[in-house]
Design a protein around this motif. Sequence first.
Motif, PDB file in Angstrom:
ATOM      1  N   GLN A 128       0.986  -1.054  -0.189  1.00  0.00           N
ATOM      2  CA  GLN A 128      -0.105   0.074   0.031  1.00  0.00           C
ATOM      3  C   GLN A 128       0.915   1.231   0.074  1.00  0.00           C
ATOM      4  O   GLN A 128       2.008   0.989   0.638  1.00  0.00           O
ATOM      5  CB  GLN A 128      -1.057   0.009   1.146  1.00  0.00           C
ATOM      6  N   HIS A 156      -1.813  14.416 -10.799  1.00  0.00           N
ATOM      7  CA  HIS A 156      -1.688  13.593  -9.677  1.00  0.00           C
ATOM      8  C   HIS A 156      -1.389  13.345  -8.771  1.00  0.00           C
ATOM      9  O   HIS A 156      -1.908  12.610  -7.978  1.00  0.00           O
ATOM     10  CB  HIS A 156      -0.596  12.446 -10.758  1.00  0.00           C
ATOM     11  N   TYR A 167      -2.765   3.435  -2.263  1.00  0.00           N
ATOM     12  CA  TYR A 167      -3.118   2.737  -3.897  1.00  0.00           C
ATOM     13  C   TYR A 167      -2.054   1.595  -3.762  1.00  0.00           C
ATOM     14  O   TYR A 167      -0.903   1.285  -2.217  1.00  0.00           O
ATOM     15  CB  TYR A 167      -2.541   3.726  -4.833  1.00  0.00           C
ATOM     16  N   SER A 168      -2.678   1.092  -4.365  1.00  0.00           N
ATOM     17  CA  SER A 168      -1.285  -0.514  -5.039  1.00  0.00           C
ATOM     18  C   SER A 168      -0.052   0.535  -6.000  1.00  0.00           C
ATOM     19  O   SER A 168      -0.014   1.186  -5.972  1.00  0.00           O
ATOM     20  CB  SER A 168      -1.770  -1.574  -5.930  1.00  0.00           C
ATOM     21  N   GLU A 170       1.350  -0.614  -8.263  1.00  0.00           N
ATOM     22  CA  GLU A 170       1.047  -0.223  -9.827  1.00  0.00           C
ATOM     23  C   GLU A 170       0.009   1.106  -9.694  1.00  0.00           C
ATOM     24  O   GLU A 170       0.219   1.567 -11.112  1.00  0.00           O
ATOM     25  CB  GLU A 170       0.042  -1.644 -10.298  1.00  0.00           C
ATOM     26  N   GLU A 171      -0.980   1.383  -9.099  1.00  0.00           N
ATOM     27  CA  GLU A 171      -1.979   2.751  -9.217  1.00  0.00           C
ATOM     28  C   GLU A 171      -0.478   3.283  -9.037  1.00  0.00           C
ATOM     29  O   GLU A 171      -0.423   4.407 -10.030  1.00  0.00           O
ATOM     30  CB  GLU A 171      -2.946   2.961  -8.064  1.00  0.00           C
ATOM     31  N   GLU A 174       1.398   4.413 -11.857  1.00  0.00           N
ATOM     32  CA  GLU A 174       0.650   5.406 -13.195  1.00  0.00           C
ATOM     33  C   GLU A 174       0.948   6.588 -12.620  1.00  0.00           C
ATOM     34  O   GLU A 174       0.394   7.267 -13.543  1.00  0.00           O
ATOM     35  CB  GLU A 174      -1.089   4.881 -13.024  1.00  0.00           C
ATOM     36  N   LYS A 175       0.077   6.653 -11.842  1.00  0.00           N
ATOM     37  CA  LYS A 175       0.518   7.891 -11.048  1.00  0.00           C
ATOM     38  C   LYS A 175       1.727   8.708 -11.028  1.00  0.00           C
ATOM     39  O   LYS A 175       1.621  10.079 -10.789  1.00  0.00           O
ATOM     40  CB  LYS A 175      -0.174   8.939 -10.063  1.00  0.00           C
TER      41      LYS A 175
END
Length: 257
Positions: A128, A156, A167-168, A170-171, A174-175
Motif C-alpha cells: 500500500q 496526479h 494505492y497499490s 501498480e496504481e 500509473e500516477k
Amino acid sequence: MSSLLESRKDGAAILTINRSLKRNAINYDVMEEMLEAISRAEADSSVSYIIVTGSGEQSFCSGGDVREFHNLRTEEEAYPMLRKMGTVLERLFLCKKPTVALLNGHAVGGGSELAIACDFRISRSNIQVGFIQGSIGLTTGWGGTVFALERMKSDHAMQMLISADRYSAEEAFEKGYMTYITKSANWHSEAYEYIGNLFKRSSPILSSYKMYWLSRLDQDKLSERIEQEIRNCARLWAKDEHHIAVEAFLNRKKKQS
Ligand SMILES: CC[C@H](C(=O)O)C(=O)SCCNC(=O)CCNC(=O)[C@H](O)C(C)(C)COP(=O)(O)OP(=O)(O)OC[C@H]1O[C@@H](n2cnc3c(N)ncnc32)[C@H](O)[C@@H]1OP(=O)(O)O
C-alpha cells in the motif's frame, strides 16, 4: 537496539529503519539517527548514492509513531516534532548524492513522504502507498506535499494527496509516483540489480546530474513552502478530528476482540 541501521555496499549507503514490530514507524530516535546518517553518507567519499529502506517484509514506513506522538495535543506541542522530521526530509531531498527509497512494504502517511523525498522509488508489488494523513484529520506535515509537487504531475500528486487513499504499487506507478516495481518472487535481488544498474556510472557523474537537478530549485522558496506545510499541519493536529481518529486507530484491536 538502534532504531536505524546503517551499512555500506557497492558504493551505496543503506539506511534501514529498524522498527518492524511497529511497521517502521518514525519516532524521535529514527529522526535523529537518520539526520546524522545522511550527513555521514554525504561526506563519505566511498558513497555514491543513498538507499533508504525498512526492516522486515511488511512495511517500508508507516509514518509518525502515532502512539509516541499521541501525547502531543496542541499546535505548539506538535510543531517541534513536525519541524524535526521536516528538517530531515528537506536534508534528504536536497542531498548532493542521488537517493532511492527501496519500498520493502507499505509506505503510508509520513512513510509516503519519506519515499517521495527520495529521487527514486523502487518497490516490490503487493504493498500500500498513500498520503493517508487526510483520513486522520491532517495533511502531510514533513514536506511531503512540496516534494510530491516537485516530482509528479500536479494533478496526479494532488489526487493522491487530497484523496488520502491507499494505492497499490501498480496504481502509484500509473500516477508517476513509483520508478520501478519488481516482478520476480525474489524481489530483493531484482531490486538491488535494478538499483545497481541505475547507478552504475562513477560518483562524479551521479553527483553532477544531481547538482544539475538541484540547480533548478529555488531552495529558499522551497524551505518557505515546507515551513508553511508544517505550520498548517500543526494547526490541524490540535483539532478533535485528528485526536479522535488516532484514538480509533489505537483502540481498533480492542473493538475487534
Ligand atoms: C506528518 C506525518 C504524520 C505524523 O505522524 O505526523 C503521519 O505519518 S500520520 C499517519 C500515521 N500513520 C498511520 O496512520 C498508519 C497506521 N498504520 C497502518 O495503516 C497499518 O499499520 C499498516 C498498513 C502500516 C500495516 O498494517 P498491518 O496490518 O501490517 O499491521 P498492523 O496495523 O496490525 O500494525 C502492526 C503493529 O504496528 C503498529 N503500528 C502500525 N503503524 C503504526 C504507526 N504509524 N505508529 C505506531 N504504531 C504503528 C500497530 O499499532 C501494531 O502494533 P501493536 O502493538 O500490535 O498494536
